[in-house]
Design an enzyme around this catalytic site. Structure first.
Site, PDB file in Angstrom:
ATOM      1  N   GLU A 167       0.811  -1.221   0.000  1.00  0.00           N
ATOM      2  CA  GLU A 167       0.000   0.000   0.000  1.00  0.00           C
ATOM      3  C   GLU A 167       0.846   1.274   0.000  1.00  0.00           C
ATOM      4  OE1 GLU A 167      -2.767  -0.152   3.247  1.00  0.00           O
ATOM      5  OE2 GLU A 167      -3.611  -2.070   2.644  1.00  0.00           O
ATOM      6  N   GLU A 364      -5.210  -8.793   1.009  1.00  0.00           N
ATOM      7  CA  GLU A 364      -5.857  -8.438   2.280  1.00  0.00           C
ATOM      8  C   GLU A 364      -7.338  -8.211   2.041  1.00  0.00           C
ATOM      9  OE1 GLU A 364      -4.255  -5.126   4.519  1.00  0.00           O
ATOM     10  OE2 GLU A 364      -2.198  -5.777   4.122  1.00  0.00           O
TER      11      GLU A 364
END
Ligand code: IFM
Length: 458
Positions: A167, A364
Site C-alpha cells: 500500500e 488483504e
C-alpha cells in the site's frame, strides 16, 4: 439446500500479517529503530499510546504460531520483513540475528508445507533513513534496493513469492498528508508526491534484483483499492471522486502500467510550481523503470467509500442520485468501514479490464469486530464470518467472469497492532489475549478452515 461454490484447484488460500503489527521485540537482537517505533513512542500519536514494542510477541512465538497455521490448513502465509532488523541503520551494517530470524521462520513454514509470501516493506522504515530524508528523497529508494538484494540473496532460494511494497499510497498519504501514520507530517503535498514516486521507483529497481536472487519466483506489489463511487452525478461530486481516485489509486496503477501520472496530480503539482517535466525528482527513464513488468498485483480491498464534495452544500450539488443510506449498523465494521462485498467485483474488474493485470492475489480483505470469548471460551464472530463469506462469493464470481484471481489472504491471521488505532481494533480470525499472549481460534477461523479444506464456500 446450499450449493458450494468451488474455487479452481490451484487457488491459494492464506492469511496475512505485517512485522510491526505482530513481532514485538522492537529493540532486541540488534534490531534498529523504525519510524513506527519513534512515532508510537511519541505521546498522543497512537490511541492509548499503544505501541508495537511487544505486540503479539510473534518474534518469540513464531513456532507455535506456525503450528497454528498448520492446524488451520493455511496453504500460504503473507508476512513482512522488518528492514531495521536486517539493516539497523537502513544501509551498510548487516544484523545477522535479524536475517536468522526470518530464515528460521521460512524454514518452519516450509516444514509445515506453508508457502511464504514475503512483503519487503510494510511501513517500518529505519529511523536513520527517515533522518536522511525518508521517502521524499531518492537515496531511500537506492537503500531499498540494497536491502532487497541482501534479504532476497539469503531467502530467495526458499521464498518464491515476493511483494516489494504494501500500500504505497498509505505510506505517502497518511505519512505526509494527514499525518495519521509515521512519520506524522501533515499537509505536505510535495513530500507526498515525491514519496509516491520514490516508492514506485524503488519497486521498479528491485524487481530484477529479486528475480536474479530468487530464480523462478513471482514478484508483485500490493495496492489498496476500494470501490469509491461518487455520491451523485453532480460535477462537484464526480470531480471529487476523480481527485481522490487519482491520489489513492491511479497514481500507482497508471505508472505501473507504463502510462503517466494522472492529470489531476499534474494540476496539484503545477499549483506549487512543480510540473513533472521540470521537477528534478522525476528523472529521465524513471517511468520506464516503474513499469518493469511484474507477475502479479496484490489487492488489498475492504470497503465502499462514497465520495462527496464536502465544499459544496448538498442542496446546491445537483443533480442528486444519492446512494441509499445503508440500512443498519451491521453494514459498518468497528473501523466505521462500510461493508459492501459487490464493490470487490468492481475493483477486480477494474484491475483486469483497465490494466490487464496478468494475475491478481487478494492480499488483504477482512473486518474489525471486537467479539471476545464467551463464558464457554468460544468467540462467536458471526459478522466476520458473514463478511468473509460474502466477499468470497464475490471473488468466486470474479473468477467466473474470467478475472485471473489466483488466491485470497484474510486480513488478519491474528488480532494485532492496528497502527494509529493501537490494539482497539481486532481484525484477526485468531483472538489474542494481549495480557497472556494466549491465542484462541475464533468461529471465523474454524469456518475458514472448512472453506480451505473444501476449496469452496457455501
Ligand atoms: O492493518 C492494516 C494493514 O497493515 C494494511 N492494510 C489495511 C489493514 C487494516 O487497516
Amino acid at each position: 439446500m446450499t450449493t458450494k461454490l468451488l474455487f479452481p484447484e490451484n487457488f491459494i488460500w492464506g492469511a496475512a500479517t505485517a512485522s510491526y503489527q505482530i513481532e514485538g521485540a522492537w529493540d532486541q537482537d540488534g534490531k534498529g529503530e523504525s519510524i513506527w517505533d519513534r512515532f508510537s513512542h511519541s505521546p498522543g500519536k497512537v490511541l492509548n499510546n499503544d505501541s508495537g514494542d511487544v505486540a503479539i510477541d510473534h518474534y518469540h512465538r513464531y513456532r507455535e504460531d506456525v503450528a497454528l497455521m498448520q492446524e488451520l490448513g493455511l496453504q500460504a502465509y503473507r508476512f513482512s520483513i522488518a528492514w531495521p532488523r536486517i539493516l539497523p541503520e537502513g544501509r551498510g551494517r548487516i544484523n545477522q540475528a535479524g536475517i536468522d530470524f526470518y530464515s528460521r521462520l521460512v524454514d518452519t513454514l516450509l516444514e509445515a508445507k506453508i508457502s511464504p509470501f514475503a512483503t519487503l516493506y510494510h511501513w517500518d522504515l529505519p529511523q536513520a533513513l527517515y533522518e536522511a530524508g525518508g521517502w521524499p528523497v531518492r537515496s531511500t529508494a537506492e537503500a531499498f534496493v540494497e536491502y532487497t538484494d541482501i534479504i532476497t540473496g539469503v531467502l530467495g532460494d526458499r521464498i518464491k513469492h515476493w511483494m516489494t511494497h504494501n500500500e504505497p499510497s498509505v505510506v505517502a498519504n497518511l505519512g505526509y498528508l494527514n499525518g495519521e501514520h509515521a512519520p506524522g507530517i501533515q499537509g505536505d503535498m510535495t513530500s507526498t508526491l515525491r514519496s509516491a514516486h520514490h516508492l514506485l521507483l524503488s519497486h521498479g529497481w528491485a524487481v530484477p534484483v529479486i528475480r536474479q536472487n530468487s530464480p523462478g519466483c513471482e514478484v508483485g506489489i500490493v495496492i489498496n483499492a476500494n470501490h469509491t463511487p461518487s455520491a451523485s452525478t453532480s460535477v462537484a461530486d464526480r470531480q471529487a471522486r476523480l481527485e481522490q481516485d487519482a491520489i489513492w489509486v491511479r497514481l500507482y496503477l497508471e505508472a505501473l502500467a507504463g502510462r503517466h501520472y494522472p492529470a489531476e496530480l499534474t494540476h496539484f503539482i503545477s499549483t506549487q510550481g512543480l510540473l513533472p517535466e521540470d521537477t528534478p525528482y522525476i528523472q529521465s527513464g524513471d517511468m520506464e523503470v516503474i513499469a518493469t513488468p511484474i507477475d502479479f498485483i496484490g489487492l488489498n480491498s475492504y470497503r465502499r467509500i462514497v465520495i462527496r464534495n464536502t465544499d459544496v452544500p448538498e442542496d446546491q450539488n445537483l443533480p442528486q442520485t444519492l446512494f441509499p443510506s445503508p440500512e443498519n449498523d451491521e453494514n459498518y465494521t468497528e473501523m466505521g468501514w462500510e461493508v459492501y462485498p459487490e464493490g470487490l467485483l468492481q475493483v477486480l474488474g477494474r484491475l483486469h479490464f483497465e490494466y490487464q493485470i496478468p494475475k491478481i492475489y487478494i492480499t488483504e480483505n477482512g473486518a474489525s469486530y471486537s467479539d471476545a470469548p464467551g463464558d464457554d471460551g468460544r468467540i462467536r464472530d458471526a459478522l466476520r464470518v458473514r463478511y468473509l463469506r460474502d466477499h468470497l462469493r464475490v471473488a468466486h464470481k470474479a473468477i467466473e467472469f474470467g478475472i485471473p484471481l489466483a488466491g485470497y489472504f484474510v486480513w488478519s491471521l491474528f488480532d494485532n497492532f492496528e497502527w494509529a488505532f493501537g490494539y482497539s481494533q481486532r481484525f484477526g480470525i485468531v483472538w489474542v489475549d494481549y495480557e497472556t499472549q494466549q491465542r484462541i481460534l475464533k468461529d471465523s477461523a474454524l469456518w475458514y478452515q472448512r472453506v480451505m479444506k473444501a476449496n469452496g464456500v457455501d
